[in-house]
Design a protein around this motif. Structure first.
Motif, mmCIF file in Angstrom:
data_model
loop_
_atom_site.group_PDB
_atom_site.id
_atom_site.type_symbol
_atom_site.label_atom_id
_atom_site.label_comp_id
_atom_site.label_asym_id
_atom_site.label_seq_id
_atom_site.Cartn_x
_atom_site.Cartn_y
_atom_site.Cartn_z
ATOM 1 N N UNK A 193 -9.829 2.860 7.391
ATOM 2 C CA UNK A 193 -8.798 1.817 7.406
ATOM 3 C C UNK A 193 -9.063 0.704 8.411
ATOM 4 N N UNK A 194 -9.799 0.991 9.474
ATOM 5 C CA UNK A 194 -10.005 0.059 10.594
ATOM 6 C C UNK A 194 -8.673 -0.371 11.233
ATOM 7 N N UNK A 195 -7.670 0.473 11.120
ATOM 8 C CA UNK A 195 -6.366 0.167 11.710
ATOM 9 C C UNK A 195 -6.208 0.733 13.118
ATOM 10 N N UNK A 196 -7.172 1.524 13.578
ATOM 11 C CA UNK A 196 -6.999 2.210 14.863
ATOM 12 C C UNK A 196 -6.770 1.267 16.043
ATOM 13 N N UNK A 197 -7.424 0.092 16.138
ATOM 14 C CA UNK A 197 -7.105 -0.790 17.269
ATOM 15 C C UNK A 197 -5.648 -1.246 17.266
ATOM 16 N N UNK A 198 -5.100 -1.444 16.070
ATOM 17 C CA UNK A 198 -3.719 -1.922 15.958
ATOM 18 C C UNK A 198 -2.722 -0.816 16.292
ATOM 19 N N UNK A 253 -0.276 -0.635 19.584
ATOM 20 C CA UNK A 253 1.100 -0.618 19.111
ATOM 21 C C UNK A 253 1.458 -1.820 18.272
ATOM 22 N N UNK A 254 0.470 -2.523 17.723
ATOM 23 C CA UNK A 254 0.745 -3.612 16.780
ATOM 24 C C UNK A 254 1.213 -3.037 15.447
ATOM 25 N N UNK A 255 0.899 -1.789 15.203
ATOM 26 C CA UNK A 255 1.409 -1.035 14.066
ATOM 27 C C UNK A 255 2.051 0.242 14.572
ATOM 28 N N UNK A 256 3.157 0.609 13.971
ATOM 29 C CA UNK A 256 3.838 1.852 14.323
ATOM 30 C C UNK A 256 3.223 3.016 13.565
ATOM 31 N N UNK A 257 2.827 4.084 14.247
ATOM 32 C CA UNK A 257 2.307 5.253 13.524
ATOM 33 C C UNK A 257 3.359 5.881 12.613
ATOM 34 N N UNK A 258 4.628 5.753 12.981
ATOM 35 C CA UNK A 258 5.691 6.298 12.137
ATOM 36 C C UNK A 258 5.796 5.521 10.833
ATOM 37 N N UNK A 259 5.721 4.205 10.906
ATOM 38 C CA UNK A 259 5.731 3.413 9.674
ATOM 39 C C UNK A 259 4.494 3.711 8.830
ATOM 40 N N UNK A 260 3.348 3.859 9.480
ATOM 41 C CA UNK A 260 2.131 4.219 8.762
ATOM 42 C C UNK A 260 2.321 5.528 7.996
ATOM 43 N N UNK A 261 2.923 6.507 8.639
ATOM 44 C CA UNK A 261 3.144 7.802 8.001
ATOM 45 C C UNK A 261 4.021 7.649 6.758
ATOM 46 N N UNK A 262 5.162 6.980 6.918
ATOM 47 C CA UNK A 262 6.082 6.836 5.789
ATOM 48 C C UNK A 262 5.423 6.085 4.629
ATOM 49 N N UNK A 286 -2.363 -7.076 11.876
ATOM 50 C CA UNK A 286 -2.214 -5.649 11.591
ATOM 51 C C UNK A 286 -1.494 -5.427 10.268
ATOM 52 N N UNK A 287 -0.437 -6.166 10.034
ATOM 53 C CA UNK A 287 0.350 -5.964 8.820
ATOM 54 C C UNK A 287 -0.398 -6.506 7.592
ATOM 55 N N UNK A 288 -1.190 -7.557 7.775
ATOM 56 C CA UNK A 288 -2.029 -8.034 6.676
ATOM 57 C C UNK A 288 -3.040 -6.954 6.280
ATOM 58 N N UNK A 289 -3.679 -6.362 7.285
ATOM 59 C CA UNK A 289 -4.667 -5.314 7.004
ATOM 60 C C UNK A 289 -3.998 -4.084 6.399
ATOM 61 N N UNK A 290 -2.799 -3.762 6.858
ATOM 62 C CA UNK A 290 -2.096 -2.607 6.314
ATOM 63 C C UNK A 290 -1.785 -2.815 4.833
ATOM 64 N N UNK A 291 -1.318 -4.002 4.476
ATOM 65 C CA UNK A 291 -1.028 -4.279 3.060
ATOM 66 C C UNK A 291 -2.298 -4.135 2.216
ATOM 67 N N UNK A 319 -18.473 -9.141 16.952
ATOM 68 C CA UNK A 319 -17.741 -8.818 15.730
ATOM 69 C C UNK A 319 -16.360 -8.260 15.969
ATOM 70 N N UNK A 320 -15.778 -8.569 17.107
ATOM 71 C CA UNK A 320 -14.471 -8.015 17.480
ATOM 72 C C UNK A 320 -13.378 -8.492 16.520
ATOM 73 N N UNK A 321 -12.471 -7.607 16.086
ATOM 74 C CA UNK A 321 -11.385 -8.050 15.209
ATOM 75 C C UNK A 321 -10.324 -8.840 15.969
ATOM 76 N N UNK A 322 -9.544 -9.608 15.237
ATOM 77 C CA UNK A 322 -8.416 -10.347 15.802
ATOM 78 C C UNK A 322 -7.262 -9.389 16.043
ATOM 79 N N UNK A 323 -6.631 -9.501 17.204
ATOM 80 C CA UNK A 323 -5.514 -8.624 17.510
ATOM 81 C C UNK A 323 -4.184 -9.196 17.043
#
Length: 442
Positions: A232-237, A241-250, A204-209, A195-199
């Motif tokens: 969120x299940x965003x932790x692998x991304x 570094x597929x997602x920026x924690x700074x962008x996530x914060x903002x 990452x940005x699809x899941x974030x939206x 059941x591994x997610x796609x990297x």
């Protein structure tokens, strides 16, 4: 023509990437470089689940760079040797890299700086790429790091966070040789979790939206609800570094609701652990706060825990989710870790290693220090608390939906491997004996 190298490590993205942005400002042409690090095998960090996610992420990064006129340059071998070789081949004046916090990353950075300096080149390290607040940017009076989360979080919330950087419009790459993009099996042979997610940044940005569009608002109330699957299940991304924690914060702060505030607190926990490890790199495998534990070597019980056959359904469901998905929600991680370290009284390093073998978001700072927090050898201010799996199940899976999802064979279910009351008494006596030891004994 000036050339610089952007050395990707745990920042596999084009959006909000300080390393790539600085390299593009620094020179007319940039080598976006990733080195498949053969040395990582000696650390035990190269495992099938993360190798598969890495391969996806590198392919996606290459596609994003090609869409901008560039490409990802891949080499394999020692990171320092290959980076210096690429810099020499292209005449690059500088190499840009994100600052890491592990001993391995620090040694890599030191070696790179020395080698590049000897060649008349410069290493430029960017410390606001992998975390929101750089490790060491916040310190209490007279100390080099915060050892307790709450005062750290108060300072963290007031920190002036950098702005989010745009993805580049164009990337011009000089003529330089590249190996093929790695496959998962070339990095770490072996079977992956089914059941591994796609990297990759695109996923990452699809899941974030999707996360920001609704589920985030309910995060405060539902994040511990195991059946709701409301994290969120965003932790692998974020880990890769597929997602920026700074962008996530903002973007989370822009929501301005209780769920967003609770989610931001989790980003702060991540930064907290990174600043602890940066200051105390030995905490990756040594007790941050020794309790003089004489851990049990309970081979059969450890194996039952790994296989999800302890006889405690919520523990076993979580361990089976880990094996199937390479991931677990935070509440499941806490209760399974407490069961191993306090109910079975087994060394936290045994559990941390098993998690690193399977977790696609396996991160030295967060994994090791969360295990120590649960074991009572880390930064927890209540080091002897024990999470009772029966109470945890009643609170966080009251209707048994999570358990039924992962335990389909109730007729073949094992009896409990340990009595909870006896285990709690054993743990309490062990810690009491440890407290009675004279200072310096262990």
């Amino acid at each position: 023509m000036r050339v610089s190298v952007a050395l990707f490590t745990a920042d596999l993205r084009v959006h909000d990437n300080p390393v790539l942005s600085a390299a593009l400002k620094d020179a007319e042409r940039v080598v976006p470089l990733f080195v498949v690090d053969t040395g990582i095998h000696r650390t035990g960090f190269a495992v099938p689940n993360r190798a598969a996610f890495l391969a996806d992420s590198l392919a996606d990064l290459d596609a994003a760079l090609r869409a901008r006129g560039g490409r990802l340059v891949v080499r394999a071998g020692d990171v320092v040797d290959e980076t210096c070789r690429v810099a020499a081949e292209t005449g690059a004046g500088a190499v840009h890299i994100a600052a890491g916090v592990s001993r391995y990353a620090a040694r890599r950075e030191d070696r790179l700086r020395a080698r590049l300096s000897g060649d008349g080149r410069e290493l430029r390290v960017h410390d606001a790429s992998l975390t929101v607040v750089p490790p060491g940017a916040l310190t209490p009076a007279g100390k080099d790091h915060f050892a307790v989360f709450t005062p750290y979080f108060r300072r963290w919330e007031d920190f002036s966070v950098r702005r989010v950087l745009r993805a580049p419009d164009a990337v011009r790459v000089p003529d330089v040789r590249s190996a093929d993009l790695p496959s998962a099996k070339s990095v770490a042979p072996g079977a992956t979790s089914p059941g591994l997610p796609t990297g990759g940044e695109t996923e990452a940005r699809r899941r974030l939206r999707a996360w920001l569009s609704g589920p985030l608002a309910a995060y405060e109330d539902q994040h511990d609800d195991l059946a709701a699957d409301a994290t969120s299940r965003l932790s692998p991304y974020v880990h890769f570094g597929c997602l920026s924690p700074t962008e996530l914060l903002h973007r989370a702060r822009a929501q301005d609701n209780p769920g967003a505030h609770a989610f931001v607190r989790q980003l702060a926990w991540r930064d907290f652990h990174h600043q602890v490890l940066a200051a105390r790199p030995d905490a990756a495998d040594h007790d941050y706060r020794p309790r003089h534990d004489h851990w049990r070597h309970a081979t059969k019980e450890i194996e039952a825990w790994r296989e999800g056959r302890t006889g405690y359904p919520v523990v076993d469901a979580a361990m089976r989710q880990l094996r199937h998905e390479g991931w677990m929600p935070g509440r499941a991680r806490l209760l399974t870790a407490s069961f191993l370290t306090k109910t079975l009284y087994v060394d936290w390093r045994v559990g941390a290693r098993h998690f690193l073998d399977l977790l696609v978001d396996g991160d030295i700072a967060n994994n090791q220090l969360n295990w120590q927090w649960t074991a009572g050898t880390g930064t927890d201010t209540r080091p002897n608390r024990v999470l009772n799996p029966l109470i945890q199940a009643r609170r966080f899976d009251p209707h048994g939906e999570y358990v039924r999802r992962w335990l389909p064979e109730p007729e073949d279910y094992p009896a409990p491997i340990v009595d909870l009351a006896e285990a709690a008494d054993r743990f309490g006596r062990a810690r009491a004996r440890a407290r009675a030891l004279p200072a310096g004994n262990g």
